[in-house]
Write a protein that holds these residues in place. Structure first.
Motif, PDB file in Angstrom:
ATOM      1  N   GLY A 197       1.712   5.216  17.471  1.00 40.30           N
ATOM      2  CA  GLY A 197       0.732   4.563  17.825  1.00 40.30           C
ATOM      3  C   GLY A 197      -0.251   5.328  17.327  1.00 40.30           C
ATOM      4  N   GLN A 198      -1.379   4.268  17.596  1.00 39.56           N
ATOM      5  CA  GLN A 198      -2.775   4.427  17.266  1.00 39.56           C
ATOM      6  C   GLN A 198      -3.301   5.811  17.116  1.00 39.56           C
ATOM      7  OE1 GLN A 198      -5.550   1.500  18.065  1.00 39.56           O
ATOM      8  NE2 GLN A 198      -6.968   1.668  16.172  1.00 39.56           N
ATOM      9  N   ASN A 199      -3.549   6.158  16.500  1.00 39.25           N
ATOM     10  CA  ASN A 199      -4.383   7.545  15.960  1.00 39.25           C
ATOM     11  C   ASN A 199      -6.032   7.028  17.298  1.00 39.25           C
ATOM     12  OD1 ASN A 199      -5.805  10.783  16.045  1.00 39.25           O
ATOM     13  ND2 ASN A 199      -4.783  10.755  14.374  1.00 39.25           N
ATOM     14  N   PRO A 200      -6.563   8.125  18.286  1.00 38.67           N
ATOM     15  CA  PRO A 200      -7.773   7.099  18.539  1.00 38.67           C
ATOM     16  C   PRO A 200      -9.252   7.574  17.647  1.00 38.67           C
ATOM     17  CG  PRO A 200      -7.023   8.839  19.807  1.00 38.67           C
ATOM     18  CD  PRO A 200      -5.340   8.692  19.554  1.00 38.67           C
ATOM     19  N   MET A 201      -8.714   9.144  17.002  1.00 41.43           N
ATOM     20  CA  MET A 201      -9.746   9.324  15.935  1.00 41.43           C
ATOM     21  C   MET A 201     -10.215   8.925  15.111  1.00 41.43           C
ATOM     22  SD  MET A 201     -10.750  12.032  17.884  1.00 41.43           S
ATOM     23  CE  MET A 201     -11.539  12.805  16.566  1.00 41.43           C
ATOM     24  N   THR A 202      -8.386   8.837  14.305  1.00 41.90           N
ATOM     25  CA  THR A 202      -9.187   7.557  12.805  1.00 41.90           C
ATOM     26  C   THR A 202      -8.766   6.544  12.773  1.00 41.90           C
ATOM     27  OG1 THR A 202      -6.408   8.071  12.662  1.00 41.90           O
ATOM     28  CG2 THR A 202      -8.380  10.191  11.824  1.00 41.90           C
ATOM     29  N   GLY A 203      -8.417   6.029  14.022  1.00 42.07           N
ATOM     30  CA  GLY A 203      -8.232   4.779  13.888  1.00 42.07           C
ATOM     31  C   GLY A 203      -6.821   4.172  13.282  1.00 42.07           C
ATOM     32  N   ARG A 204      -5.879   5.294  12.697  1.00 41.96           N
ATOM     33  CA  ARG A 204      -5.028   4.792  11.972  1.00 41.96           C
ATOM     34  C   ARG A 204      -3.825   4.787  12.758  1.00 41.96           C
ATOM     35  NH1 ARG A 204      -5.365   8.583   6.505  1.00 41.96           N
ATOM     36  NH2 ARG A 204      -5.497   9.588   8.687  1.00 41.96           N
ATOM     37  N   PHE A 205      -2.468   4.490  12.451  1.00 41.25           N
ATOM     38  CA  PHE A 205      -0.827   4.093  13.050  1.00 41.25           C
ATOM     39  C   PHE A 205      -1.033   5.672  13.290  1.00 41.25           C
ATOM     40  CE2 PHE A 205       3.030   3.374  14.045  1.00 41.25           C
ATOM     41  CZ  PHE A 205       3.200   2.937  15.829  1.00 41.25           C
ATOM     42  N   ASP A 206      -0.025   6.797  13.286  1.00 41.44           N
ATOM     43  CA  ASP A 206       0.585   7.222  12.836  1.00 41.44           C
ATOM     44  C   ASP A 206       1.903   7.240  13.544  1.00 41.44           C
ATOM     45  OD1 ASP A 206      -1.025   8.740  12.611  1.00 41.44           O
ATOM     46  OD2 ASP A 206      -1.503  10.242  14.976  1.00 41.44           O
ATOM     47  N   PRO A 207       2.947   7.578  12.190  1.00 43.38           N
ATOM     48  CA  PRO A 207       4.897   7.667  12.663  1.00 43.38           C
ATOM     49  C   PRO A 207       5.021   8.255  13.704  1.00 43.38           C
ATOM     50  CG  PRO A 207       4.261   8.744  11.119  1.00 43.38           C
ATOM     51  CD  PRO A 207       2.821   9.173  11.274  1.00 43.38           C
ATOM     52  N   ALA A 208       5.865   7.847  13.599  1.00 41.88           N
ATOM     53  CA  ALA A 208       7.350   8.541  15.127  1.00 41.88           C
ATOM     54  C   ALA A 208       7.453  10.177  14.792  1.00 41.88           C
ATOM     55  CB  ALA A 208       8.377   8.558  15.485  1.00 41.88           C
ATOM     56  N   TRP A 209       7.155  10.885  16.168  1.00 36.92           N
ATOM     57  CA  TRP A 209       7.552  12.592  15.053  1.00 36.92           C
ATOM     58  C   TRP A 209       9.807  12.601  14.424  1.00 36.92           C
ATOM     59  CZ3 TRP A 209       6.404  15.898  20.115  1.00 36.92           C
ATOM     60  CH2 TRP A 209       4.384  15.603  20.532  1.00 36.92           C
ATOM     61  N   THR A 210       9.433  12.795  13.533  1.00 37.41           N
ATOM     62  CA  THR A 210      10.027  13.080  12.673  1.00 37.41           C
ATOM     63  C   THR A 210      12.082  13.761  14.081  1.00 37.41           C
ATOM     64  OG1 THR A 210       9.864  13.614  10.673  1.00 37.41           O
ATOM     65  CG2 THR A 210      11.281  13.943  10.942  1.00 37.41           C
ATOM     66  N   SER A 211      11.303  14.320  14.658  1.00 31.88           N
ATOM     67  CA  SER A 211      12.166  16.120  15.702  1.00 31.88           C
ATOM     68  C   SER A 211      12.940  14.506  16.740  1.00 31.88           C
ATOM     69  CB  SER A 211      11.858  16.944  16.654  1.00 31.88           C
ATOM     70  OG  SER A 211      10.361  16.184  17.186  1.00 31.88           O
ATOM     71  N   ILE A 212      11.828  13.073  17.090  1.00 29.95           N
ATOM     72  CA  ILE A 212      12.779  12.428  18.163  1.00 29.95           C
ATOM     73  C   ILE A 212      13.364  11.366  17.167  1.00 29.95           C
ATOM     74  CG2 ILE A 212      11.728  10.538  19.647  1.00 29.95           C
ATOM     75  CD1 ILE A 212      11.535  13.758  20.841  1.00 29.95           C
ATOM     76  N   SER A 213      12.721  10.791  15.982  1.00 31.75           N
ATOM     77  CA  SER A 213      13.644   9.970  15.763  1.00 31.75           C
ATOM     78  C   SER A 213      15.174  10.671  15.261  1.00 31.75           C
ATOM     79  CB  SER A 213      13.202   9.862  14.419  1.00 31.75           C
ATOM     80  OG  SER A 213      11.964   9.514  13.812  1.00 31.75           O
ATOM     81  N   GLN A 214      14.962  11.667  15.025  1.00 32.88           N
ATOM     82  CA  GLN A 214      16.313  12.322  14.519  1.00 32.88           C
ATOM     83  C   GLN A 214      17.361  12.421  15.958  1.00 32.88           C
ATOM     84  OE1 GLN A 214      16.181  16.473  13.387  1.00 32.88           O
ATOM     85  NE2 GLN A 214      16.168  15.804  10.978  1.00 32.88           N
ATOM     86  N   LEU A 215      16.632  12.124  17.251  1.00 33.68           N
ATOM     87  CA  LEU A 215      16.900  12.034  18.500  1.00 33.68           C
ATOM     88  C   LEU A 215      17.908  10.584  18.638  1.00 33.68           C
ATOM     89  CD1 LEU A 215      15.665  14.116  20.810  1.00 33.68           C
ATOM     90  CD2 LEU A 215      17.560  14.546  19.725  1.00 33.68           C
ATOM     91  N   GLN A 216      16.661  10.191  17.962  1.00 36.85           N
ATOM     92  CA  GLN A 216      17.714   8.382  18.328  1.00 36.85           C
ATOM     93  C   GLN A 216      18.785   8.624  17.430  1.00 36.85           C
ATOM     94  OE1 GLN A 216      13.469   6.658  17.456  1.00 36.85           O
ATOM     95  NE2 GLN A 216      13.360   6.448  19.515  1.00 36.85           N
ATOM     96  N   GLN A 217      18.889   8.664  16.284  1.00 39.16           N
ATOM     97  CA  GLN A 217      19.806   8.811  15.258  1.00 39.16           C
ATOM     98  C   GLN A 217      21.071   8.685  15.753  1.00 39.16           C
ATOM     99  OE1 GLN A 217      19.128   9.881  11.511  1.00 39.16           O
ATOM    100  NE2 GLN A 217      17.263   9.242  11.325  1.00 39.16           N
ATOM    101  N   LEU A 218      21.099   9.861  17.337  1.00 39.36           N
ATOM    102  CA  LEU A 218      21.605  10.755  17.555  1.00 39.36           C
ATOM    103  C   LEU A 218      22.352  10.373  18.521  1.00 39.36           C
ATOM    104  CD1 LEU A 218      22.118  14.112  15.573  1.00 39.36           C
ATOM    105  CD2 LEU A 218      23.953  12.777  15.364  1.00 39.36           C
ATOM    106  N   TYR A 219      22.010   9.685  19.530  1.00 41.63           N
ATOM    107  CA  TYR A 219      22.250   9.865  20.698  1.00 41.63           C
ATOM    108  C   TYR A 219      21.025   8.197  21.539  1.00 41.63           C
ATOM    109  CZ  TYR A 219      22.466  14.698  20.344  1.00 41.63           C
ATOM    110  OH  TYR A 219      23.230  15.326  20.052  1.00 41.63           O
ATOM    111  N   ASP A 220      21.952   7.510  22.728  1.00 38.73           N
ATOM    112  CA  ASP A 220      21.223   7.327  23.111  1.00 38.73           C
ATOM    113  C   ASP A 220      19.927   7.462  23.709  1.00 38.73           C
ATOM    114  OD1 ASP A 220      20.501   4.331  24.664  1.00 38.73           O
ATOM    115  OD2 ASP A 220      22.756   4.294  26.492  1.00 38.73           O
ATOM    116  N   LEU A 221      18.749   7.319  23.591  1.00 36.59           N
ATOM    117  CA  LEU A 221      17.800   7.715  23.699  1.00 36.59           C
ATOM    118  C   LEU A 221      16.838   7.112  24.796  1.00 36.59           C
ATOM    119  CD1 LEU A 221      15.510  10.550  23.468  1.00 36.59           C
ATOM    120  CD2 LEU A 221      14.812   9.651  22.039  1.00 36.59           C
ATOM    121  N   GLN A 222      16.337   7.048  25.412  1.00 38.33           N
ATOM    122  CA  GLN A 222      15.110   6.136  26.466  1.00 38.33           C
ATOM    123  C   GLN A 222      13.798   7.391  26.579  1.00 38.33           C
ATOM    124  OE1 GLN A 222      16.892   5.373  30.101  1.00 38.33           O
ATOM    125  NE2 GLN A 222      15.298   3.693  31.009  1.00 38.33           N
TER     126      GLN A 222
END
Length: 611
Positions: free
Chosen positions: A189-214
Motif C-alpha cells: 500500500g501507499q506509505n504515508p511518509m514517503t508517498g511511494r507504494f510499498d510491496p506486500a510483505w514477503t512472509s505473507i506472499s509466501q502464505l498466499q502461494q501455499l494456502y487459500d489466504l483471506q
C-alpha cells in the motif's frame, strides 16, 4: 616372450571384467544411491518422500537447461548437474509417479518456444548473448501447471524445498483456508511518509502461494466459518463482536496464531512518537495468558548491530535469536538458525490449571525489561546500551498454549453472530511477542535477476511463520525440507586467513581514524588562532606536528595496503600448494602405491613358483 604374452592377456581379461562389472552395475544397481556428503544434499528428506508417497496421479517434470549455449560456464553447469541429480532422486523415489523430461532449449527451436510458453526465465549471460535457461516446469494429470522460472545458485539451500513445494501444489491436496485479521498493510500500500507504494510483505506472499489466504481488517464482523487457521497480527481496536467470534472459534477447536507487540516500530507512523502496542488483553486475561503489553525486552547478548550516524552500534531492542534461543524439540523451530525481530514483548506461564505451556523462543539471560513508552521515545541505540543493567533472567518471547479455558464473554455481545455459544473449550494457540519480525527488513533482501525479483533470506522468520501455519493446518510434510545443506563447500582455511587479515586491517584503520579525529580537533582549535588579517598562522612547533601526522598517515595507509597484499599472497600461496598436491603429488603417490603392490604381488608369485 611368454611373460609379455601373459601380461597382455591379463590386461585384456581385466579390461573385459571391468566392462562386465560396469554393465552389471548399470542393470542391477542403477537405482542404488550412496550419499557421502556431510549434509546429505543429494538425498531426499522424509518430508519430500512423504510428498511423493501422497501422489495419486503422475506428475511430469520438464527440466529446461541450455546445455550447448552454456559451454564454458563451469559454475552454472555444475549447479545444473546438482539440480538434475536431485530431480533424478525424486524420479527414483516416486515409484513411477514422477516422470522427468530433460530439454535443451536451443535458440529458435520448438523447445525454446515451449520454455517461453511455460514462462521460464531466459538469462542472457552466454558469450554470444544467447538466452540461457535453467528452470523447471511441471504438469499434473489435470493439466495444472507450476514453474520454477530459474534455479538461482544463491538459493541452493532452498532447492529441495522449492521442488517439493512445486510437486505438493500439483498433488491436489485439500487447500488449507487461512484467515488473517490485521490493519497493517501486509499486502502492500501507499506509505504515508514517503508517498511511494510499498510491496506486500514477503512472509505473507509466501502464505498466499501455499494456502487459500483471506485478509480481513479489524472492522470484520466475525471469523469466516470455513477457516482452518486464524492469524492475528497486531490486533488492536477490535470490536467486542469480533473478539467474541475469535473467542468462540478458539474454544470450538479452531487453530489460532497471534502476533502481538508492545511497540510495532515498523509502522511508518511509529517515528511520530509514542508506543504502538497491540491490545488483546480481554481474551488473554480470560484464557490465563500473561503478556506484558507495556514492557519491551532488551537483550545485550542477542542485540543486532545497526549502522547509525555515530557508526556501527549494537541495538539491544533489535534481537537476533540464534539456535540457542530457539526450541530445537518443536517441529516449528527445529532446524531454524536465526530469527530477527524488534521490541519483543514477554509472556509468562499461564495461571489456569490444566494448560499446556511450551516456550518456543526466549531471550538470553543478559536481558531486562523497559517501559515501551520510554523505549519508543529513545532514538539513540547507544543510549539504550549506556543505561542497560541486566536482570539476569530469560524471557519467553513465543510459546504454544493448549488446554481447557473459559470464554471471555458471559453472553454474546450486541451485533455478534452466534451459532453455538460455548462457555469453555479446548484451545490450541501459538503466541508470538513481536510483529516486526514479519516485515521484510528483518529477514529478507531483494535483488533483480534478469528482470525477476529474487528474495534472499538472511534469517528464518518466513520459515517460522510457514512452519507454524503448516503445523496448525495439519501438514508437516514441507517443514523438514527447508534450509537443507548447501552443495558448495566453504574454504575454511581461506576464510580464516581472510578474517585474520581483515581484523588486522580494521585495527589499523581504527588507529588511523583516531589519529584523524585528534588532528581535526587540533585544527578546530587552530581556527581561532588567526592573525589580525584573518589568515591562519601556525608556529614552527605546530607545523612540525602537522607534518609528522601527515607522514604518519602516509605510513599507516601503506601498512593497510601491505596487509591486503599479504592476504592475497597467503591465499595464492595456499592455492598453489593445493594445486600441486591435487595435480602432482596425489597421482604420484597413487602410482607409487600401485607399483609397490604390483612388486609385492610379483615377489609373492615368484616365491610360490620356486616353492
Amino acid at each position: 616372450m611368454l611373460n609379455r604374452l601373459s601380461t597382455f592377456v591379463a590386461g585384456v581379461l581385466l579390461l573385459l571384467v571391468f566392462f562386465v562389472l560396469v554393465l552389471l552395475n548399470n542393470q542391477l544397481l542403477g537405482s542404488a544411491r550412496l550419499d557421502l556428503t556431510e549434509n546429505q544434499v543429494y538425498s531426499l528428506s522424509e518430508g519430500s518422500k512423504q510428498v511423493l508417497n501422497e501422489l495419486d496421479e503422475p506428475v511430469h517434470l520438464y527440466l529446461f537447461f541450455s546445455d550447448k549455449a552454456s559451454k564454458g560456464m563451469t559454475g552454472l553447469r555444475n549447479y545444473a548437474n546438482r539440480v538434475e541429480s536431485l530431480l533424478e532422486e525424486y524420479r527414483s523415489a516416486s515409484k513411477g509417479k514422477i516422470i522427468l523430461h530433460k530439454v535443451d532449449p536451443e535458440p529458435f527451436s520448438e523447445a525454446e518456444d515451449e520454455a517461453s510458453r511455460f514462462g521460464l526465465t531466459a538469462a542472457s549471460v552466454g558469450a554470444a548473448g544467447d538466452a540461457i535457461y535453467l528452470g523447471l516446469a511441471a504438469r499434473n494429470a489435470f493439466d495444472d501447471e507450476k514453474v520454477i522460472g530459474f534455479f538461482d545458485p544463491q538459493q541452493e539451500s532452498f532447492l529441495e524445498y522449492e521442488i517439493s513445494k512445486l510437486i505438493y501444489q500439483l498433488s491436489d491436496p485439500k487447500q488449507v483456508k487461512v484467515t488473517l485479521i490485521t490493519d497493517l498493510q501486509v499486502q502492500g500500500g501507499q506509505n504515508p511518509m514517503t508517498g511511494r507504494f510499498d510491496p506486500a510483505w514477503t512472509s505473507i506472499s509466501q502464505l498466499q502461494q501455499l494456502y487459500d489466504l483471506q485478509v480481513l481488517g479489524s472492522d470484520a464482523a466475525s471469523v469466516p466459518i470455513d477457516t482452518d487457521v486464524l492469524l492475528l497480527i497486531h490486533p488492536k481496536n477490535l470490536t467486542d463482536a469480533l473478539q467474541f467470534s475469535i473467542d468462540q472459534y478458539a474454544l470450538n477447536g479452531g487453530k489460532l496464531m497471534v502476533f502481538v507487540d508492545p511497540h510495532h516500530e515498523s509502522d511508518p507512523m511509529a517515528a511520530m512518537g509514542g508506543a504502538n502496542g497491540s491490545d488483546l488483553h480481554k481474551l488473554f486475561d480470560a484464557w490465563g495468558i500473561g503478556f506484558d503489553a507495556d514492557q519491551v525486552v532488551l537483550d545485550a547478548a542477542s542485540g543486532l548491530d545497526i549502522r547509525s550516524q555515530s557508526g556501527v552500534t549494537r541495538h539491544m531492542g533489535f534481537l537476533g535469536l540464534g539456535a540457542e534461543q530457539l526450541d530445537s524439540s518443536d517441529v516449528i523451530t527445529r532446524g531454524l538458525e536465526l530469527i530477527n525481530g524488534a521490541s519483543f514483548g514477554q509472556f509468562s506461564a499461564p495461571k489456569g490449571p490444566g494448560l499446556s505451556w511450551h516456550p518456543l523462543l526466549h531471550s538470553s539471560a543478559s536481558s531486562r525489561l523497559m517501559d515501551n513508552m520510554s523505549y519508543a521515545m529513545t532514538r539513540d541505540a547507544k543510549q539504550l546500551a549506556d543505561n542497560f543493567v541486566s536482570s539476569d533472567q530469560q524471557y519467553v518471547l513465543a510459546a504454544r498454549l493448549a488446554g481447557k479455558v473459559k470464554s471471555a464473554f458471559d453472553s454474546a455481545p450486541e451485533g455478534a453472530e452466534v451459532s453455538q455459544w460455548r462457555a469453555e473449550g479446548e484451545i490450541n494457540v501459538i503466541l508470538v511477542g513481536d510483529t516486526d519480525l514479519l516485515t521484510d527488513r528483518f529477514w529478507v533482501s531483494q535483488s533483480n535477476f534478469f528482470g525477476q525479483t529474487i528474495f534472499t533470506p538472511f534469517a528464518n522468520n518466513g520459515d517460522f511463520l510457514t512452519n507454524a501455519v503448516e503445523n496448525l493446518g495439519g501438514s508437516n510434510a514441507l517443514i523438514s525440507i527447508r534450509s537443507r545443506g548447501t552443495f558448495s563447500r566453504p574454504f575454511d582455511v581461506v576464510q580464516a586467513l581472510t578474517v585474520k587479515a581483515e581484523q588486522a586491517f580494521r585495527d589499523q584503520e581504527q588507529l588511523l581514524q583516531r589519529e584523524l579525529d585528534e588532528t581535526e580537533q587540533a585544527l578546530a582549535q587552530l581556527q581561532g588562532q588567526r592573525s589580525e588579517g584573518g589568515a591562519l598562522v601556525l608556529d614552527a612547533q605546530q607545523q612540525q606536528a602537522l607534518d609528522d601526522f601527515m607522514q604518519k598517515k602516509i605510513e599507516i595507509r601503506r601498512a593497510l595496503r601491505d596487509v591486503r597484499h599479504q592476504l592475497d599472497k597467503d591465499i595464492e600461496r595456499l592455492g598453489s600448494w593445493l594445486k600441486f598436491i591435487n595435480i602432482a603429488v596425489a597421482p604420484i603417490l597413487l602410482v607409487l602405491l600401485l607399483g609397490l603392490m604390483a612388486r609385492l604381488l610379483r615377489r609373492k608369485a615368484g616365491k610360490v613358483k620356486h616353492g
